[in-house]
Design an enzyme around this catalytic site. Structure first.
Site, PDB file in Angstrom:
ATOM      1  CD  GLU A 150      -2.982  -1.161   0.343  1.00  0.00           C
ATOM      2  OE1 GLU A 150      -3.251  -0.082  -0.222  1.00  0.00           O
ATOM      3  OE2 GLU A 150      -3.589  -2.221   0.101  1.00  0.00           O
ATOM      4  CB  THR A 151       2.522   3.098   2.322  1.00  0.00           C
ATOM      5  OG1 THR A 151       2.968   2.140   3.303  1.00  0.00           O
ATOM      6  CG2 THR A 151       1.066   3.424   2.569  1.00  0.00           C
TER       7      THR A 151
END
Length: 557
Positions: A150-151
Site C-alpha cells: 500500500e505505501t
C-alpha cells in the site's frame, strides 16, 4: 472511551432469520401516528439477533483505550499496557528500524506502539492455550506485508541509484504518508459528498477537505474517515471529517491500519480472526477456496481486484505474496499445512453470495421490511442484520435503537416509533362480565389473530393485531356468535314508493376495474355485484374480497 458493545448472551442462539422478539407496542399518547415501545423490549430484540458469541468477540476486539492513556505510551515504559509490552518483546525497536529504513519520518516506533495501545485486542492475551506471542508476531508481519504494497517504495535491489542500501522490497514499507499526487488543502475524493442520504447525514463532508488516501493503510473517502473518527474520538465523526490531515501527521497514521485489521466487513471476517483462527470458515467459503492463510487477508482487503483465476499474475497480489513470504522467512513465521498464501484460487467475497450460509454473520442493521399480521399495520417495529453497509452497526452500542426509531421515522407513511424507559400504564375501562366464558373486550389491551373477546353479549375473534378497535366495528374483528335481541322489533312501516336500487347513492361508489382503479383509504367500490370499502390503500391489482388486508365488504345500502 468509544462505547463498543459488550453483548450479554442472555437469549438462546438465534435460529431463525424471521424470529421475532415479544414486544408490547402501544399507541403513542402524544402522537396520533406513532407508537411507543420499551427500552427493555428493544434490547431483548437486539440480543435475540446477536446472541452468537462471535458478536461479543468482535465487540471486544474493537474496544479502545482513552487517548490520554495512549498518548502516554513510550518505548520501554513500565506503565505501557500489556499488549504494548508484548509488541516490544516480539517486534523491538531494532526490528522496526530494520523494516523502516526507507519510511517517511511521520511513521515512528512510538507512534506504532500507540496505535497498537489504542486497541487492547491487537497482540492481546489468549487464555485458551493459543500462543499469544506467536499470534502477535504473525499479525505484525501480516500488516507489514500489506504496508509494503500500500505505501511501499517498490524499488528493486538492483536499482542502486534509488535504493543505495539494496533493501529488499519487503523492507520498503511506509514510504508514503499521503497518496501520491495529493497534498493537504487539496479538495478531492468527495464522491457522494453532499447527497441527501444516510452516509452524509452520519458522516457529513467538510467543505474544501480532501478524503484521499492517508496513513499506512491509505484511509480514503469520507465514510471511512467518519467511521474511524467515531472510534478514535468517543463517537465524534466530525474530528477527522473536519481535519483529515491528522491521519497523516499523528499516530493515527498507523492506528487507522490497526483499526482496519480488527474490523470485520461482514460477511468478510476481520484479518485478526483469520490469523488467530477465531474465525471458522463456512462450508460455502471453503467451497469457494477461502480458508486460512495470507491469501484470505488479500481477499478481505481487495479481493474484487486481486483474487480469482483472472488475477493470478496481476502485479498487486503477486507483490503482496512476495512481501509476505520474504517477511515470514526473515521473522521465522511458520506456515501451517492448511494455510494458503495466494488468493487466485479464491472467489472474491464480492462475487460470493453467502445469504443463508451457515456460520456467516452480518454486522449492519437495516429496517425489517417483512409483514407481520400480529403487529400494528403489519410493521415489524424491528431491524434486522444485513450483508451490506448501513448507518447502523451491530457492534456499536445504541445503534440498534437508532435504527428502529430513525428507520420508521424516515419512511413516509410508516408509523413513528418512540423508545421509553417504561411504558405508562393505561387506566382500564370498566370490564363487562364474560360472555359464554370468554373474557370481555378491553380497549387498552393488545389482541392478536385468533384471540376471542366478549362484547355487548356477542363473541368476536381478532383477525390480526388490534388495540382499541371496537369489536362491533368490523375491520380487525369478525363475529363468532351474536346474541339475538329479546325485545320486540317493531314492524316496518309500509312503503309508499317502489324499493330503490340497493346502491341508494351511486356517486358514493366506484366501479372497480382491475389494473385501472385507484382507491384510497375509505373509498367505496362495487365489484361483482358486491360493495367494499378500502381499509388500507390497495394497489390497482388488489381485488376486493371479503375481509382481507385491503378491503372490507360493506352494505350497498
Amino acid at each position: 472511551m468509544f462505547k463498543l458493545k459488550h453483548l450479554a448472551i442472555v437469549i438462546g442462539a438465534f435460529s431463525s432469520a424471521h424470529a421475532m422478539a415479544e414486544m408490547n407496542i402501544q399507541p403513542d399518547p402524544t402522537n396520533s401516528i406513532g407508537y411507543v415501545v420499551s427500552k427493555a423490549d428493544i434490547l431483548a430484540s437486539e440480543q435475540a439477533k446477536t446472541s452468537d458469541p462471535m458478536y461479543d468477540t468482535w465487540a471486544k476486539a474493537l474496544q479502545t483505550r482513552l487517548n490520554s492513556v495512549v498518548e502516554a505510551i513510550v518505548p520501554g515504559s513500565s506503565s505501557n499496557p500489556e499488549n504494548v509490552k508484548r509488541v516490544e518483546r516480539v517486534f523491538s525497536q531494532s526490528d522496526w528500524d530494520y523494516m523502516t529504513q526507507m519510511a517517511a519520518p511521520e511513521y515512528t516506533y512510538t507512534r506504532f506502539l500507540r496505535a497498537i495501545g489504542k486497541f487492547s485486542a491487537f497482540c492481546g492475551e489468549y487464555t485458551d492455550g493459543r500462543d499469544s506471542d506467536a499470534i502477535c508476531k504473525k499479525s505484525i508481519v501480516t500488516a507489514f506485508a500489506h504496508f509494503s504494497q500500500e505505501t511501499g517504495g517498490h524499488i528493486s535491489k538492483e536499482n542502486t541509484s534509488d535504493n543505495p542500501l539494496a533493501l529488499e522490497e519487503w523492507q520498503q514499507a511506509l514510504v508514503h504518508v499521503r497518496e501520491m499526487g495529493w497534498v493537504e488543502g487539496q479538495a478531492g475524493y468527495t464522491t457522494g459528498c453532499g447527497q441527501d442520504d444516510w452516509q452524509n447525514k452520519r458522516w457529513p463532508c467538510a467543505v474544501g477537505e480532501g478524503y484521499f488516501g492517508r496513513g499506512a493503510k491509505q484511509l480514503s473517502y469520507h465514510f471511512n474517515y467518519g467511521a474511524f473518527s467515531e472510534v478514535m474520538y468517543d463517537g465524534d465523526a466530525t474530528v477527522l471529517l473536519n481535519n483529515p490531515g491528522l491521519v497523516a501527521d499523528s499516530w493515527l497514521n498507523l492506528a487507522s491500519a490497526i483499526w482496519f485489521f480488527l474490523t470485520p466487513q461482514a460477511p468478510k471476517p476481520a484479518m485478526l480472526h483469520v490469523i488467530d483462527r477465531t474465525w471458522v470458515p463456512s462450508q460455502r467459503e471453503l467451497d469457494a477456496g477461502i480458508g486460512y492463510g495470507f491469501g484470505t487477508t488479500i481477499n478481505i482487503i481487495n479481493g474484487g481486484i486481486e483474487c480469482g483465476e483472472q488475477n493470478k499474475n496481476k502485479g498487486q497480489p503477486v507483490n503482496r505474496i512476495r512481501y509476505w513470504e520474504g517477511l515470514a522467512a526473515h521473522f521465522q513465521i511458520p506456515i501451517e499445512n492448511d494455510e494458503t498464501n495466494t488468493c487466485w484460487q479464491q472467489t472474491p467475497y464480492g462475487s460470493l453470495n453467502l445469504n443463508g450460509a451457515t456460520n456467516v454473520l452480518y454486522t449492519n442493521w437495516d429496517g425489517n421490511w417483512k409483514y407481520y399480521a400480529d403487529r400494528p399495520g403489519g410493521y415489524s417495529f424491528e431491524c434486522e442484520l444485513v450483508g451490506f453497509q448501513t448507518a447502523y452497526s451491530a457492534l456499536v452500542e445504541g445503534d440498534y435503537e437508532k435504527c428502529v426509531t430513525n428507520f420508521y421515522g424516515s419512511h413516509a407513511g410508516w408509523p413513528e416509533v418512540r423508545v421509553v424507559d417504561n411504558l405508562d400504564p393505561i387506566n382500564p375501562d370498566p370490564v363487562d362480565p364474560p360472555v359464554g366464558g370468554i373474557a370481555s373486550w378491553e380497549s387498552n389491551k393488545v389482541y392478536t389473530a385468533g384471540n376471542q373477546v366478549g362484547y355487548e353479549g356477542g363473541i368476536y375473534e381478532a383477525q390480526w393485531w388490534t388495540q382499541g378497535d371496537l369489536p362491533t366495528a368490523g375491520g380487525a374483528w369478525k363475529p363468532v356468535s351474536i346474541t339475538t335481541p329479546t325485545e320486540p322489533v317493531p314492524a316496518p312501516e309500509p312503503l309508499s314508493e317502489p324499493t330503490p336500487d340497493p346502491i341508494t347513492n351511486p356517486s358514493d361508489f366506484i366501479e372497480w376495474v382491475a389494473g385501472q382503479t385507484q382507491a384510497g383509504v375509505g373509498d367505496k367500490v362495487t365489484y361483482n355485484g358486491k360493495c367494499f370499502m378500502a381499509k388500507n390503500a390497495p394497489g390497482i391489482w388488489e381485488t376486493p374480497v371479503e375481509s382481507n388486508w385491503f378491503w372490507d365488504e360493506i352494505s350497498c345500502q
